[in-house]
Design a protein around this motif. Sequence first.
Motif, mmCIF file in Angstrom:
data_model
loop_
_atom_site.group_PDB
_atom_site.id
_atom_site.type_symbol
_atom_site.label_atom_id
_atom_site.label_comp_id
_atom_site.label_asym_id
_atom_site.label_seq_id
_atom_site.Cartn_x
_atom_site.Cartn_y
_atom_site.Cartn_z
ATOM 1 N N LEU A 80 0.841 -1.201 0.000
ATOM 2 C CA LEU A 80 0.000 0.000 0.000
ATOM 3 C C LEU A 80 0.870 1.242 0.000
ATOM 4 C CD1 LEU A 80 0.396 0.795 3.188
ATOM 5 C CD2 LEU A 80 -1.542 -0.701 3.519
ATOM 6 N N THR A 81 0.258 2.366 -0.375
ATOM 7 C CA THR A 81 0.974 3.641 -0.413
ATOM 8 C C THR A 81 0.470 4.550 0.705
ATOM 9 O OG1 THR A 81 -0.635 4.663 -1.903
ATOM 10 C CG2 THR A 81 1.210 3.471 -2.919
ATOM 11 N N VAL A 82 1.245 5.581 0.993
ATOM 12 C CA VAL A 82 0.851 6.531 2.032
ATOM 13 C C VAL A 82 -0.461 7.207 1.666
ATOM 14 C CG1 VAL A 82 1.512 8.631 3.258
ATOM 15 C CG2 VAL A 82 3.247 6.938 2.692
ATOM 16 N N GLN A 83 -0.583 7.604 0.401
ATOM 17 C CA GLN A 83 -1.818 8.274 -0.034
ATOM 18 C C GLN A 83 -3.036 7.375 0.170
ATOM 19 O OE1 GLN A 83 0.976 7.859 -1.843
ATOM 20 N NE2 GLN A 83 1.250 9.489 -3.357
ATOM 21 N N GLU A 84 -2.852 6.085 -0.101
ATOM 22 C CA GLU A 84 -3.957 5.143 0.028
ATOM 23 C C GLU A 84 -4.400 5.004 1.484
ATOM 24 O OE1 GLU A 84 -4.990 0.564 -1.353
ATOM 25 O OE2 GLU A 84 -2.947 1.341 -1.504
ATOM 26 N N VAL A 85 -3.444 5.003 2.385
ATOM 27 C CA VAL A 85 -3.754 4.885 3.809
ATOM 28 C C VAL A 85 -4.598 6.068 4.272
ATOM 29 C CG1 VAL A 85 -2.777 4.929 6.140
ATOM 30 C CG2 VAL A 85 -1.712 3.512 4.377
ATOM 31 N N PHE A 86 -4.156 7.276 3.936
ATOM 32 C CA PHE A 86 -4.851 8.473 4.410
ATOM 33 C C PHE A 86 -6.125 8.749 3.623
ATOM 34 C CE2 PHE A 86 -0.802 9.018 6.415
ATOM 35 C CZ PHE A 86 -1.101 9.670 7.598
ATOM 36 N N ALA A 87 -6.240 8.178 2.437
ATOM 37 C CA ALA A 87 -7.458 8.369 1.646
ATOM 38 C C ALA A 87 -8.667 7.729 2.328
ATOM 39 C CB ALA A 87 -7.278 7.793 0.247
ATOM 40 N N ARG A 88 -8.428 6.774 3.218
ATOM 41 C CA ARG A 88 -9.520 6.078 3.898
ATOM 42 C C ARG A 88 -10.106 6.903 5.048
ATOM 43 N NH1 ARG A 88 -9.563 0.617 2.732
ATOM 44 N NH2 ARG A 88 -10.576 0.141 4.724
ATOM 45 N N ILE A 89 -9.457 8.004 5.391
ATOM 46 C CA ILE A 89 -9.937 8.853 6.488
ATOM 47 C C ILE A 89 -10.976 9.837 5.968
ATOM 48 C CG2 ILE A 89 -9.262 10.584 8.197
ATOM 49 C CD1 ILE A 89 -6.485 9.276 8.213
ATOM 50 N N ASP A 90 -12.100 9.926 6.635
ATOM 51 C CA ASP A 90 -13.179 10.842 6.253
ATOM 52 C C ASP A 90 -13.024 12.150 7.033
ATOM 53 O OD1 ASP A 90 -15.467 12.225 5.711
ATOM 54 O OD2 ASP A 90 -16.858 10.631 6.279
ATOM 55 N N PRO A 91 -12.616 13.252 6.369
ATOM 56 C CA PRO A 91 -12.430 14.533 7.072
ATOM 57 C C PRO A 91 -13.679 15.004 7.798
ATOM 58 C CG PRO A 91 -11.474 14.632 4.878
ATOM 59 C CD PRO A 91 -12.252 13.356 4.940
ATOM 60 N N GLY A 92 -14.840 14.759 7.210
ATOM 61 C CA GLY A 92 -16.090 15.173 7.854
ATOM 62 C C GLY A 92 -16.295 14.467 9.186
ATOM 63 N N MET A 93 -15.980 13.175 9.233
ATOM 64 C CA MET A 93 -16.120 12.417 10.471
ATOM 65 C C MET A 93 -15.109 12.875 11.522
ATOM 66 S SD MET A 93 -18.654 10.377 10.327
ATOM 67 C CE MET A 93 -18.291 9.341 11.744
ATOM 68 N N VAL A 94 -13.907 13.212 11.072
ATOM 69 C CA VAL A 94 -12.890 13.716 11.999
ATOM 70 C C VAL A 94 -13.363 15.030 12.616
ATOM 71 C CG1 VAL A 94 -10.528 14.609 12.199
ATOM 72 C CG2 VAL A 94 -10.972 12.575 10.812
#
Length: 413
Positions: A80-94
């Motif tokens: 996996l790539t770094v971008q892929e890891v962080f792409a799974r985070i939902d900014p709205g939920m955070v």
Amino acid sequence: QDQGVSSNDLLKYASIPMVSTIFTYFHIWAALYMTFYPLEFRGCLQIKGTNMGCGWQGIVPSKGEKMARKAVHLMTSKLLTVQEVFARIDPGMVAEELDPVLHNILNDIIDKVAEEEEPELWRTLPALVKNELILKAREQTPPVIKAMMDDVKTNIENVFDLTDMVVKSFLRDPGLLNHMFIKCGYMELKFIRDCGAWMGAIAGSFQVILWIHWSEGWMLPTFGLVVGLLSNWVALKMIFEPVVPIPICGGRVVIQGLFLKRQKEVSAEYGKIVAGNVLSARYLVAAIIRGPSSDKLFELIHRHVHTACDEFTGVSRPFLRWYKGAERINRVKQKVGDKLIDSLADTMRHVERHLDRSMDLENILRERMQALPSKDFEDLLHPVFQEDEWKLVLMGGVLGVLVGCVQWWALGS
């Protein structure tokens, strides 16, 4: 006695395979132990750039930085790539998760900045007005946090250095790399030890036959050298080769490296260790905030804070600039951004569980490792320590010679 063999000689002959088996077992155990321990160099006069001198450091901890860099490269190129890891985070939920926390933080930031810049005015303002200002700021916070998180995700490679984070993790805790190798490869390490013992027994039996007809003391350390080198070399070969399964006997028997046969179990352990001890949200957030690229993150935060402050002042912005001066207004924005950054580490602790659930790294790593072809799976873990395998083989030979010399002395030259 009747056959011309004294009870003393019989005891000596019987001791050879027993000693060969027992000592081969323990000298290979010692070689494996020296592969991982001690975590730091013990002794003096260490040869620069090595784990040797008048003392020793475990092979794996001595190569911690190099192994960590190689592991990151292999993981990001195959899993996996770094971008892929962080792409799974939902900014709205955070933003939603942080909303209750930010209420107190905003209250504190606004109060401190106002006290520093306009102490007299702030003290004379009624509590109702102050609360209204804080409430307005809080209403604007979720979209600001969402925009900020979106920006971080888009620029994650600029604000976060994964290699630096992993290397520092392993250097900070040298035992972590050991834990990973031992946990994932425990069955194979056990096989190397037991395989050596069986080869020691076979070699010891052969030694007895030779000893009866030709009892030269130098044979014992010689056999120790051969068995020590050969047992470790053969065991390592059997662990990783053949890489691709080879069916024989009409497919009823499949020959493959022992480690590769356990791809499913190893993948589960690897995913659990990496997700829990290396790439958990706690360590990722800390690395982003305190890492070598943190200045770029802070620039990004200040940019969003400046924009949010402008939106907060609304139509009164031109009047404020005229009345207080642009320089002072910018100083206030800078202070707000600085105080927000100061509270960032404590603030983000409240969303660590949410981030871990969103990234779901343990399951992703496990599933993708299990799905890798055998060659890619071997490439993912074996190259990390492959170049140091010769040291394990050599240690087996050296310790085998020492055991043989002890036998020689015990049996008499």
